[in-house]
Write an enzyme that holds these catalytic residues in place. Structure first.
Site, PDB file in Angstrom:
ATOM      1  N   ALA A 165      35.992 -28.748  40.007  1.00 30.89           N
ATOM      2  CA  ALA A 165      36.100 -30.298  39.206  1.00 30.89           C
ATOM      3  C   ALA A 165      37.644 -30.446  38.841  1.00 30.89           C
ATOM      4  CB  ALA A 165      35.347 -30.328  38.434  1.00 30.89           C
ATOM      5  N   TYR A 166      38.096 -29.424  38.285  1.00 32.19           N
ATOM      6  CA  TYR A 166      39.413 -29.346  37.762  1.00 32.19           C
ATOM      7  C   TYR A 166      40.238 -29.578  38.744  1.00 32.19           C
ATOM      8  CZ  TYR A 166      43.339 -27.632  34.887  1.00 32.19           C
ATOM      9  OH  TYR A 166      44.588 -27.659  34.193  1.00 32.19           O
ATOM     10  N   ALA A 167      40.180 -29.083  40.066  1.00 31.66           N
ATOM     11  CA  ALA A 167      41.132 -29.085  41.018  1.00 31.66           C
ATOM     12  C   ALA A 167      41.274 -30.598  41.596  1.00 31.66           C
ATOM     13  CB  ALA A 167      40.835 -28.077  42.351  1.00 31.66           C
ATOM     14  N   LYS A 207      42.776 -32.874  38.859  1.00 26.97           N
ATOM     15  CA  LYS A 207      44.295 -32.839  38.673  1.00 26.97           C
ATOM     16  C   LYS A 207      45.145 -33.176  39.979  1.00 26.97           C
ATOM     17  CE  LYS A 207      44.681 -31.308  34.497  1.00 26.97           C
ATOM     18  NZ  LYS A 207      45.511 -31.952  33.484  1.00 26.97           N
TER      19      LYS A 207
END
Ligand code: NDP
Length: 251
Positions: free
Chosen positions: A155-157, A160
């Site tokens: 999710a972070y990838a 961002k």
């Protein structure tokens, strides 16, 4: 040249300034003369007190960035309180680590909401104000994971990566309107977000070995880059992702 970096009298809105990179950036902007609006969910006043001691104005707007209706009030409130918003730093962010097969829908929604949708809303609201005034600086905090996939952080990838693209998309629209939209890309920085990595002796050693500067970054490393992108010194820089990583990406 000193004047080009001077932020005296400017108003900077910084999300997530209670600690970590955001605290370093907020203090750096204040040291360059800016008045600061801290957007934070906690009642902690330590950053505010440090900034006020520098002789500039510092106000807190309480907002949990997961509540998007509250997020929509941030820029209008900041304008009402301070008269204008000249600089927006979208710094606040969260991390959730888990194998992709086990990654929960809740974690996905939380990360995409705080790290991307709140960023979009704040950019749009600040952009409306700045385009009208033909002046403004927006700095989004991206990540090396805007370029790389990372490990256990789907999710972070996704968020961002999107922050990097959003930065370029907005820069393309607003560069001709006197508004600079850029991003700072932190490398591996010793903050609470990285507690899990720092406490893992193998990952911690592997990361350190790959950093040419020979150390993890710290929040003070972001003062100069943030002041640069917030100031007249960067007026012809648009849609740039400024990597601040001790050389990691080039290795
Ligand atoms: P920290 O975890 O140390 O600090 C995160 C900040 O965001 C805190 O001030 C926190 O406030 C705030 N925040 C988190 N969630 C919310 C929310 N829902 N509403 C309001 N504020 C919130 O992280 P870092 O300083 O390390 O990270 C700052 C930015 O840099 C993030 O966007 C991160 O993704 C990015 N980054 C960091 C890297 C690193 O190595 N550290 C590498 C690449 C990018 P509170 O005190 O209330 O929790």
């Amino acid at each position: 040249m000193k004047q080009a970096f001077d932020l005296t009298g400017k108003v900077a809105v910084v999300t997530g300034g209670s600690r970590g990179i955001g605290k370093g950036i907020a203090i750096g902007l204040a040291e360059a003369g800016a008045n600061i609006v801290l957007v934070q969910r906690s009642n902690d006043t330590s950053t505010q007190e440090e900034i006020k001691a520098l002789g500039v104005r510092c106000e807190i707007i309480h907002c949990d960035l997961i509540n998007l209706e509250d997020v929509k009030q941030v820029i209008p409130n900041a304008i009402e309180t301070m008269g204008s918003v000249d600089i927006l730093v979208n710094n606040a962010g969260i991390q959730r680590r888990s194998p992709a097969v086990d990654f929960s829908e809740q974690d996905w929604d939380d990360v995409l909401t705080v790290n991307l949708k709140a960023v979009w809303i704040l950019c749009q609201q600040a952009g409306r104000h700045m385009v009208k005034r033909k002046s403004g600086k927006i700095i989004n905090i991206a990540s090396l994971i805007s370029f790389q996939g990372g490990i256990l952080v789907p999710a972070y990838a996704a968020a961002k990566g999107a922050v990097g693209q959003l930065t370029k998309a907005l820069a393309n629209e607003w560069a001709s309107q006197g508004v600079n939209v850029n991003a700072i890309v932190p490398g591996y920085i010793a903050t609470e977000m990285n507690t899990a990595l720092i406490e893992d002796p193998v990952r911690s050693r592997q990361i350190l070995e790959r950093i040419p500067a020979g150390r993890w970054g710290n929040p003070d490393d972001f003062k100069g880059p943030a002041v640069f992108l917030a100031s007249d010194a960067s007026n012809y820089i648009h849609g740039h992702l400024l990597v601040v990583d001790g050389g990691w990406l080039g290795r």
